[in-house]
Design a protein around this motif. Structure first.
Motif, short mmCIF file in Angstrom:
data_model
loop_
_atom_site.label_atom_id
_atom_site.label_comp_id
_atom_site.label_asym_id
_atom_site.label_seq_id
_atom_site.Cartn_x
_atom_site.Cartn_y
_atom_site.Cartn_z
N SER A 22 12.96 4.08 -5.46
CA SER A 22 12.33 5.35 -5.79
C SER A 22 11.17 5.17 -6.75
CB SER A 22 13.35 6.31 -6.41
OG SER A 22 13.76 5.85 -7.69
N GLU A 23 10.27 6.15 -6.74
CA GLU A 23 9.15 6.22 -7.69
C GLU A 23 9.03 7.67 -8.15
OE1 GLU A 23 6.38 4.96 -10.13
OE2 GLU A 23 7.20 3.58 -8.65
N ASN A 24 9.19 7.92 -9.43
CA ASN A 24 9.01 9.25 -10.02
C ASN A 24 7.80 9.21 -10.95
OD1 ASN A 24 11.33 11.35 -9.46
ND2 ASN A 24 12.30 9.32 -9.57
N PHE A 34 4.64 3.38 -0.38
CA PHE A 34 5.31 4.56 -0.91
C PHE A 34 4.55 5.81 -0.52
CE2 PHE A 34 7.09 1.38 -3.67
CZ PHE A 34 8.27 1.89 -4.19
N PRO A 35 5.04 6.66 0.39
CA PRO A 35 4.48 8.00 0.51
C PRO A 35 4.83 8.79 -0.75
CG PRO A 35 5.88 7.42 2.39
CD PRO A 35 6.15 6.42 1.33
N LEU A 36 3.96 9.71 -1.16
CA LEU A 36 4.17 10.48 -2.38
C LEU A 36 4.19 11.97 -2.06
CD1 LEU A 36 1.69 8.56 -4.72
CD2 LEU A 36 4.18 8.26 -4.58
N TRP A 37 5.22 12.68 -2.54
CA TRP A 37 5.38 14.11 -2.28
C TRP A 37 5.49 14.87 -3.60
CZ3 TRP A 37 8.89 10.56 0.02
CH2 TRP A 37 8.68 10.30 1.39
N GLU A 90 4.43 18.29 -14.39
CA GLU A 90 4.28 18.05 -12.95
C GLU A 90 4.98 16.76 -12.58
OE1 GLU A 90 2.34 16.05 -9.54
OE2 GLU A 90 2.08 15.51 -11.63
N ARG A 91 5.49 16.68 -11.36
CA ARG A 91 6.16 15.46 -10.91
C ARG A 91 5.89 15.26 -9.43
NH1 ARG A 91 11.48 13.90 -8.90
NH2 ARG A 91 12.13 16.09 -8.94
N ILE A 92 5.62 14.03 -9.04
CA ILE A 92 5.59 13.66 -7.63
C ILE A 92 6.61 12.54 -7.42
CG2 ILE A 92 3.24 14.42 -7.21
CD1 ILE A 92 2.32 11.56 -7.38
N TYR A 93 7.11 12.46 -6.21
CA TYR A 93 8.21 11.54 -5.91
C TYR A 93 7.85 10.72 -4.67
CZ TYR A 93 12.75 9.88 -4.18
OH TYR A 93 13.77 9.10 -3.72
N GLY A 94 8.17 9.43 -4.72
CA GLY A 94 7.99 8.56 -3.57
C GLY A 94 9.18 7.65 -3.41
N LEU A 150 2.86 16.15 1.25
CA LEU A 150 2.44 14.76 1.13
C LEU A 150 1.10 14.72 0.40
CD1 LEU A 150 3.14 11.82 1.98
CD2 LEU A 150 1.78 12.21 4.04
N VAL A 151 1.05 14.09 -0.76
CA VAL A 151 -0.14 14.16 -1.60
C VAL A 151 -0.72 12.79 -1.95
CG1 VAL A 151 0.44 16.38 -2.61
CG2 VAL A 151 1.31 14.29 -3.68
N GLY A 152 -0.16 11.71 -1.43
CA GLY A 152 -0.72 10.41 -1.74
C GLY A 152 0.09 9.28 -1.15
N GLN A 153 -0.35 8.06 -1.45
CA GLN A 153 0.33 6.88 -0.94
C GLN A 153 0.01 5.69 -1.83
OE1 GLN A 153 0.61 6.01 3.35
NE2 GLN A 153 -0.45 4.10 2.91
N ILE A 154 0.99 4.80 -2.00
CA ILE A 154 0.82 3.56 -2.75
C ILE A 154 1.04 2.39 -1.80
CG2 ILE A 154 1.69 2.13 -4.64
CD1 ILE A 154 2.78 4.78 -5.85
N ASN A 155 0.11 1.44 -1.79
CA ASN A 155 0.25 0.20 -1.03
C ASN A 155 0.22 -0.96 -2.02
OD1 ASN A 155 -1.27 2.21 0.85
ND2 ASN A 155 -0.34 0.74 2.22
N SER A 156 1.20 -1.84 -1.96
CA SER A 156 1.27 -2.96 -2.88
C SER A 156 1.56 -4.24 -2.11
CB SER A 156 2.37 -2.71 -3.93
OG SER A 156 2.40 -3.74 -4.89
N ALA A 157 1.12 -5.35 -2.66
CA ALA A 157 1.37 -6.65 -2.01
C ALA A 157 1.64 -7.69 -3.08
CB ALA A 157 0.18 -7.06 -1.15
N SER A 158 2.70 -8.48 -2.91
CA SER A 158 3.02 -9.55 -3.84
C SER A 158 4.04 -10.47 -3.19
CB SER A 158 3.55 -8.98 -5.16
OG SER A 158 3.68 -10.01 -6.12
N THR A 159 4.56 -11.41 -3.97
CA THR A 159 5.63 -12.29 -3.50
C THR A 159 6.81 -12.17 -4.45
OG1 THR A 159 4.70 -14.16 -4.71
CG2 THR A 159 4.08 -13.93 -2.39
#
Length: 634
Positions: free
Chosen positions: A186-188, A121-124, A172-176, A96-105
């Motif tokens: 998904s997030e690549n 999104f947890p990021l691995w 390099e690639r991380i995935y969430g 686990l190397v990061g995290q994304i927090n987003s807010a919208s409508t």
């Protein structure tokens, strides 16, 4: 299938002023009335900060990206990070190397933008081997070998090869992933050499983030998606951890490996940002993707105004090109439309795609086989092209007057943020890296980059005689912040205290907060020892409290402001605006701690970049994991 660790290699000052860039290519959606903003405004606000400003610290890097209400949505974001923040370490696959927090409508089923979303999104870390096993988009989320790692972590998503620049080699690639309603998302995030995407080679490295597989020229269309509009304002916070955290789904302990590392010397380090808006082909402020009349100036209301979209007939097709502007759809029905088709009022060309998500709402261009059409659940025709869009301008080939050349223009904004790191200047002394947490085994890389042993981080720090305080894996707390029951305005400061000692602060953005506890560790006693966290907002009290522990924690706060709130200090983060000053579309109740953006002029994008601009209606994610580091391909 457990595979090799990811090898991160930093470039020192010998690289001169080389930098790396993060490219986020996502489709955003926003609709506003054509007589309000001419061709639309695009004035995003950026900032960057580190959790510890001491040189050589394994500090988290947090980037913030905000778009004001009624602005155009963005298509591409570049975040340029100084290379000195890149470590030289081996990060295990799946860490686990990061995290994304987003807010919208968002708007659902062609309605108004009234549904709030706040995805996390947890990021691995994930494999970069595009010659081994591969998975389709729909296959990413499963764990076929039941080892705790999703298929997308261990196998290369095959659609990425069609979306990356020709000839580019993934470094390099991380995935969430996250869940929105019943749909997995998904997030690549793929790292490339700067030269691979047209940047100067000495800039360093470019990271491209791709949400789902929209924009893939080989993507199979998905009929009748429920989410039809994604609207501003947008707030997004991306954190890349200084130290990896354990993936609790696996038997191994991946915690404690250096992911981010502050520069060895003190000084001011500049983060650069560039954001590019979506294509807009006419003179209204509606992006092509969400414009049901992308080549004509719209005349009716939009879902962004919280009124049913659009116009008196309520079919979502603007009167500017609607064959029947006063009736639902038009009369007579298209020849391909069955009399008993239940979705006719929201899919006027009867091709299985709702008007507000159809790349050609007036021309049938849906699925061309039963498999695409949900086994025949939706209309299909062998002559249709499955929403094909060769130039990725979000106008389908079936109705695009220039199907091989993008229609419209984009707006570009540039900005910078300075982060001040404390420590000796080059030549004053030899910088010594901060020690990493002790481990129960060894974590050495063999010739094939296979790690042996596992690293185990201490849950709480205790004093070590003669050596100061041991490192601690922080607890990351994030969630909504409400003041007297309503979302807190941007600019308020949330503080975490334990036993009367402050252990972390952050600035509210988009009604949310995210901070590490502890944010900084003392170098000598008294050391951090955990306890009950009390949260405050500019001196006002918040509930609930929390018992500290490392890892990720979702915690919404209900706060009461102090009698006289004061603006939050900017700390060590200095935002340097571009020459053109950004004028917000609305003044918040409290001034934000950072801001500013400059106009770099209208700019087109190469085809491969617009291919990356995709995803009909979830969220635009800013600064998506500045994990721009070079790796050894497996």
């Amino acid at each position: 299938m457990r595979t090799n660790p990811v090898q991160l290699r930093g470039w020192g000052r010998a690289a001169g002023l080389s930098v790396m860039a993060l490219v986020v290519a996502i489709l955003g959606l926003v609709l506003v009335p054509g007589d309000v903003r001419a061709q639309g405004t695009f004035d995003p606000v950026f900032s960057a900060e580190v959790s510890d400003t001491e040189h050589n610290a394994n500090a988290d890097i947090t980037t913030n990206f905000n778009i004001p209400d009624l602005d155009l949505q963005f298509a591409v974001l570049y975040t340029v990070v100084p290379p000195d923040f890149i470590p030289d370490s081996a990060v295990p696959l799946g860490a686990l190397v990061g995290q994304i927090n987003s807010a919208s409508t968002v708007a659902l089923f062609g309605g108004s933008c009234t549904t709030a979303i706040a995805p996390v999104f947890p990021l691995w870390t994930a494999t970069t081997d595009d010659t081994g096993c591969t998975v389709k988009h729909s296959e990413q989320f499963a764990d076929d070998d039941a080892d705790g790692l999703q298929n997308a972590i261990e196998c290369w998503p095959e659609f990425l090869s069609r979306m990356l620049p020709p000839g580019a080699t993934p470094l390099e690639r991380i995935y969430g992933e996250t869940q929105v309603g019943a749909s997995p998302v998904s997030e690549n995030i793929v790292l490339l050499e700067a030269a691979d995407v047209g940047f100067p080679a000495d800039w360093g490295f470019v990271q491209i983030a791709i949400l789902n597989d929209i924009g893939d020229p080989g993507r199979q269309a998905r009929p009748m998606e429920a989410l039809t509009d994604f609207c501003t304002p947008l707030s997004s916070v991306t954190k890349t951890f200084g130290l990896s955290q354990d993936n609790t789904h696996t038997p191994d302990d991946e915690a404690g490996v250096v992911v981010r590392h502050n520069p060895p010397f003190g000084g001011t380090y500049t983060f650069h940002f560039r954001a590019v808006s979506m294509y807009n082909s006419d003179s209204d402020p509606i992006e092509n993707y969400q414009d049901t009349c992308p080549l004509d100036v719209n005349t009716e209301a939009s879902p962004h105004l919280e009124t049913q979209a659009t116009g008196p007939d309520q079919d979502g097709i603007d009167a500017a090109c609607d064959p029947g502007p006063t009736i639902v759809c038009w009369n007579p029905r298209p020849a391909n439309c069955a009399v008993d088709y239940a979705y006719y009022t929201s899919d006027c060309d009867c091709d299985g795609f709702r008007n507000r998500l159809d790349t050609c709402p007036l021309v049938p261009n849906g699925c061309n086989d039963a498999a695409c059409a949900g086994g025949g659940s939706w209309p299909w025709d062998a002559a249709w092209d499955e929403q094909a869009d060769q130039d990725s301008d979000m106008i389908g080939d079936a109705c695009d007057p220039n199907p091989t050349s993008p229609n419209g223009t984009q707006i570009t904004r540039d900005d910078t943020a300075d982060v001040v790191i404390s420590g000796p200047a080059p030549g004053e002394e030899t910088a010594t890296p901060t020690p990493t947490p002790a481990s129960t085994g060894t974590a050495t890389a063999t010739g094939t980059a296979t790690a042996t042993g596992t690293a185990t981080a201490t849950a709480t720090a205790t004093a070590i005689a003669g050596e100061g305080c041991a490192p601690v894996i922080p607890g990351t707390y994030n969630g909504l912040v409400r003041l007297n029951g309503v979302p807190a305005p941007a600019g308020y400061e949330v503080t975490a205290n334990i036993g009367g000692t402050e252990w972390g602060t952050t600035i509210v953005s988009g009604g949310r907060y995210a901070l590490d506890v502890p944010q900084r560790l003392p170098s000598s006693e008294p050391c951090f020892a955990g306890g009950t966290i009390t949260f405050t907002i500019d001196g006002g009290t918040c509930t609930p409290t929390a018992d500290w522990s490392s890892g990720l924690h979702d915690l919404d706060l209900a706060c009461a402001p102090a009698a006289t709130p004061t603006p939050a200090p900017t700390g060590t983060v200095t935002v340097v605006p571009s020459p053109t000053t950004v004028v917000p579309t609305a003044t918040p109740a409290k001034p934000p701690a950072t801001g500013g953006g400059g106009l770099a002029g209208d700019q087109g994008l190469p085809l491969w970049a617009m291919v990356l601009a995709g995803w009909a209606g979830l969220m635009a994610l800013a600064g998506l994991g500045t994990l721009a580091t070079r790796i050894t391909k497996r």
